[in-house]
Design a protein around this motif. Structure first.
Motif, PDB file in Angstrom:
ATOM      1  N   PRO A  31      -3.576  26.078  -4.148  1.00  0.00           N
ATOM      2  CA  PRO A  31      -3.802  26.963  -3.416  1.00  0.00           C
ATOM      3  C   PRO A  31      -2.703  28.336  -3.424  1.00  0.00           C
ATOM      4  N   TYR A  32      -1.631  28.294  -3.278  1.00  0.00           N
ATOM      5  CA  TYR A  32      -0.132  29.425  -3.215  1.00  0.00           C
ATOM      6  C   TYR A  32       0.348  28.866  -4.375  1.00  0.00           C
ATOM      7  N   GLY A  33       0.084  28.507  -5.555  1.00  0.00           N
ATOM      8  CA  GLY A  33       0.865  27.950  -6.890  1.00  0.00           C
ATOM      9  C   GLY A  33       1.477  27.090  -6.673  1.00  0.00           C
ATOM     10  N   VAL A  34       1.154  26.005  -5.576  1.00  0.00           N
ATOM     11  CA  VAL A  34       2.243  25.007  -5.379  1.00  0.00           C
ATOM     12  C   VAL A  34       1.332  23.971  -5.497  1.00  0.00           C
ATOM     13  N   GLY A  35       2.109  22.559  -6.232  1.00  0.00           N
ATOM     14  CA  GLY A  35       1.103  21.989  -6.326  1.00  0.00           C
ATOM     15  C   GLY A  35       0.884  20.500  -5.812  1.00  0.00           C
ATOM     16  N   TYR A  36      -0.810  20.635  -4.861  1.00  0.00           N
ATOM     17  CA  TYR A  36      -0.547  19.837  -4.336  1.00  0.00           C
ATOM     18  C   TYR A  36      -1.659  18.387  -3.976  1.00  0.00           C
ATOM     19  N   LEU A  37      -1.330  17.208  -4.477  1.00  0.00           N
ATOM     20  CA  LEU A  37      -1.615  15.722  -4.130  1.00  0.00           C
ATOM     21  C   LEU A  37      -1.515  14.436  -3.856  1.00  0.00           C
ATOM     22  N   VAL A  38      -2.739  14.347  -3.479  1.00  0.00           N
ATOM     23  CA  VAL A  38      -2.816  13.313  -2.667  1.00  0.00           C
ATOM     24  C   VAL A  38      -3.627  12.157  -3.534  1.00  0.00           C
ATOM     25  N   ALA A  39      -2.565  11.138  -2.738  1.00  0.00           N
ATOM     26  CA  ALA A  39      -3.459   9.884  -3.843  1.00  0.00           C
ATOM     27  C   ALA A  39      -2.794   8.067  -2.718  1.00  0.00           C
ATOM     28  N   ALA A  61       0.648  -1.478  -0.264  1.00  0.00           N
ATOM     29  CA  ALA A  61      -0.398  -0.244  -0.107  1.00  0.00           C
ATOM     30  C   ALA A  61       1.283   0.981  -0.344  1.00  0.00           C
ATOM     31  N   VAL A  62       0.660   1.996  -0.598  1.00  0.00           N
ATOM     32  CA  VAL A  62       0.662   3.474  -0.388  1.00  0.00           C
ATOM     33  C   VAL A  62       0.125   4.459  -0.130  1.00  0.00           C
ATOM     34  N   ALA A  63       0.759   5.892  -0.250  1.00  0.00           N
ATOM     35  CA  ALA A  63      -0.401   6.967   0.074  1.00  0.00           C
ATOM     36  C   ALA A  63       0.668   8.000  -0.346  1.00  0.00           C
ATOM     37  N   VAL A  64       0.184   8.994  -0.693  1.00  0.00           N
ATOM     38  CA  VAL A  64       1.193  10.042  -1.391  1.00  0.00           C
ATOM     39  C   VAL A  64       0.458  11.274  -0.991  1.00  0.00           C
ATOM     40  N   CYS A  65       1.612  11.855   0.077  1.00  0.00           N
ATOM     41  CA  CYS A  65       0.541  13.259   0.533  1.00  0.00           C
ATOM     42  C   CYS A  65       1.946  15.171  -0.170  1.00  0.00           C
ATOM     43  N   PRO A  66       1.517  15.752  -0.133  1.00  0.00           N
ATOM     44  CA  PRO A  66       2.241  17.110  -0.203  1.00  0.00           C
ATOM     45  C   PRO A  66       2.772  17.185   1.314  1.00  0.00           C
ATOM     46  N   CYS A  67       3.571  18.055   1.247  1.00  0.00           N
ATOM     47  CA  CYS A  67       4.714  18.083   2.782  1.00  0.00           C
ATOM     48  C   CYS A  67       4.345  19.937   2.996  1.00  0.00           C
ATOM     49  N   VAL A  69       5.667  -4.055   3.587  1.00  0.00           N
ATOM     50  CA  VAL A  69       5.794  -2.692   3.722  1.00  0.00           C
ATOM     51  C   VAL A  69       4.844  -1.836   2.995  1.00  0.00           C
ATOM     52  N   ALA A  70       4.384  -0.834   3.874  1.00  0.00           N
ATOM     53  CA  ALA A  70       3.457   0.844   3.385  1.00  0.00           C
ATOM     54  C   ALA A  70       4.484   1.492   3.047  1.00  0.00           C
ATOM     55  N   LEU A  71       4.078   2.487   2.430  1.00  0.00           N
ATOM     56  CA  LEU A  71       4.945   3.735   1.609  1.00  0.00           C
ATOM     57  C   LEU A  71       3.884   5.109   2.194  1.00  0.00           C
ATOM     58  N   LEU A  72       4.515   5.867   2.696  1.00  0.00           N
ATOM     59  CA  LEU A  72       4.265   6.940   2.776  1.00  0.00           C
ATOM     60  C   LEU A  72       4.746   7.923   1.604  1.00  0.00           C
ATOM     61  N   VAL A  73       4.823   8.329   1.001  1.00  0.00           N
ATOM     62  CA  VAL A  73       5.694   8.933   0.124  1.00  0.00           C
ATOM     63  C   VAL A  73       5.029  10.559  -0.090  1.00  0.00           C
ATOM     64  N   MET A  74       5.991  10.813   0.408  1.00  0.00           N
ATOM     65  CA  MET A  74       5.914  12.888   0.486  1.00  0.00           C
ATOM     66  C   MET A  74       6.367  13.861  -0.553  1.00  0.00           C
ATOM     67  N   GLY A  75       5.664  14.882  -0.507  1.00  0.00           N
ATOM     68  CA  GLY A  75       6.231  15.276  -1.558  1.00  0.00           C
ATOM     69  C   GLY A  75       5.884  16.163  -2.321  1.00  0.00           C
ATOM     70  N   ASP A  76       5.729  17.801  -3.465  1.00  0.00           N
ATOM     71  CA  ASP A  76       5.117  17.921  -3.456  1.00  0.00           C
ATOM     72  C   ASP A  76       5.304  19.146  -5.240  1.00  0.00           C
ATOM     73  N   ALA A  77       4.507  18.667  -6.082  1.00  0.00           N
ATOM     74  CA  ALA A  77       4.373  18.891  -7.413  1.00  0.00           C
ATOM     75  C   ALA A  77       5.276  20.162  -7.365  1.00  0.00           C
TER      76      ALA A  77
END
Length: 254
Positions: free
Chosen positions: A243-251, A4-10, A159-167
């Motif tokens: 919202p602030y000109g930065v791409g935020y994605l959650v998947a 499993a994977v969760a992708v979140c902005p940071c 293994v589960a992975l939490l991936v943090m990062g902005d577009a």
């Protein structure tokens, strides 16, 4: 094997105390992150590995119990990676002590991306599996990111992975990187690939373009690409905005 994977902005702005009066603007993003963490918990992993951007080059591991704070953002708030304390706990759970590529030890604190992840996990009451963190440099080559991902996937049976990062950070004139017409198409392709769990698309990401667009998620996403090889996971895009000109994605991938 990756299950499993969760992708979140940071952005530290995800933490309401940091965002202060603007906290409500990211309520939808926080809710999506909570939903994504629920997918990780439902997968019943043996280990959770958090990957996030940290510095310019190389990669550093952070064991369970490593502390971080948001003092650099004007808030006296501390977080800890998971519930365990002390280096002996890190040894018992199999986590790697903090260190640079050469294995040297360090007392370093969590980088901001992993501090945000720790805050999200504390908020969600995570107690489902041992945790370890990996900070990857913004300039780390794709091949090395993919190799690290393969190593992570082989670390436990589940293994589960939490991936943090902005577009990109170049979506508007007021964005941190100013307006770049290439930013919106870049982010749209990342969003498509996240929703489709398209491993090949992340392997092929243009690292140079990502750097020019200030997309901090590039290296963590390519770690994901290495970890997800052969896992045959399906994707779902839960949130997409800038919202602030930065791409935020959650998947999620599961």
């Amino acid at each position: 094997m990756l299950v499993a994977v969760a992708v979140c902005p940071c952005p530290p702005l995800l933490v309401p105390a940091v965002a202060a009066g603007a906290a409500a603007e990211l309520n939808a993003a926080r809710a999506a992150c909570t939903d994504a963490l629920g997918v990780l918990a439902a997968a019943r992993p043996d280990r959770l590995v958090i990957v996030g951007p940290a510095g310019q080059s190389g990669h550093s591991a952070y064991p369970e119990g490593t502390r971080g704070s948001f003092r650099g953002f004007g808030v006296d708030l501390e977080v800890r990676l998971g519930a365990n304390k002390g280096s002996d706990q890190g040894e018992r759970t199999g986590a790697v002590r903090p260190g640079a590529d050469d294995g040297t030890l360090s007392e370093r604190a969590l980088p901001p991306s992993l501090a945000v992840a720790a805050w999200l996990l504390e908020r969600a009451g995570w107690a489902d599996a041992p945790i370890e963190g990996l900070g990857v440099g913004e300039l780390l080559a794709a091949e090395r990111c993919i190799e690290r991902g393969r190593d992570i996937a082989a670390r436990a049976e589940r293994v589960a992975l939490l991936v943090m990062g902005d577009a990109s950070a170049c979506r508007t004139l007021k964005a941190p990187g100013y307006l770049d017409e290439r930013a919106a198409p870049f982010d749209a392709e990342v969003a498509r690939a996240l929703g489709a769990a398209d491993v090949a698309a992340f392997r092929a990401l243009d690292a140079g373009l990502a750097y020019e667009l200030k997309a901090s998620g590039r290296a963590p996403w390519q770690v994901l690409a290495g970890a997800a090889e052969g896992a045959d996971l399906g994707g779902a895009l839960l949130y997409e905005d800038a919202p602030y000109g930065v791409g935020y994605l959650v998947a999620t991938w599961s």
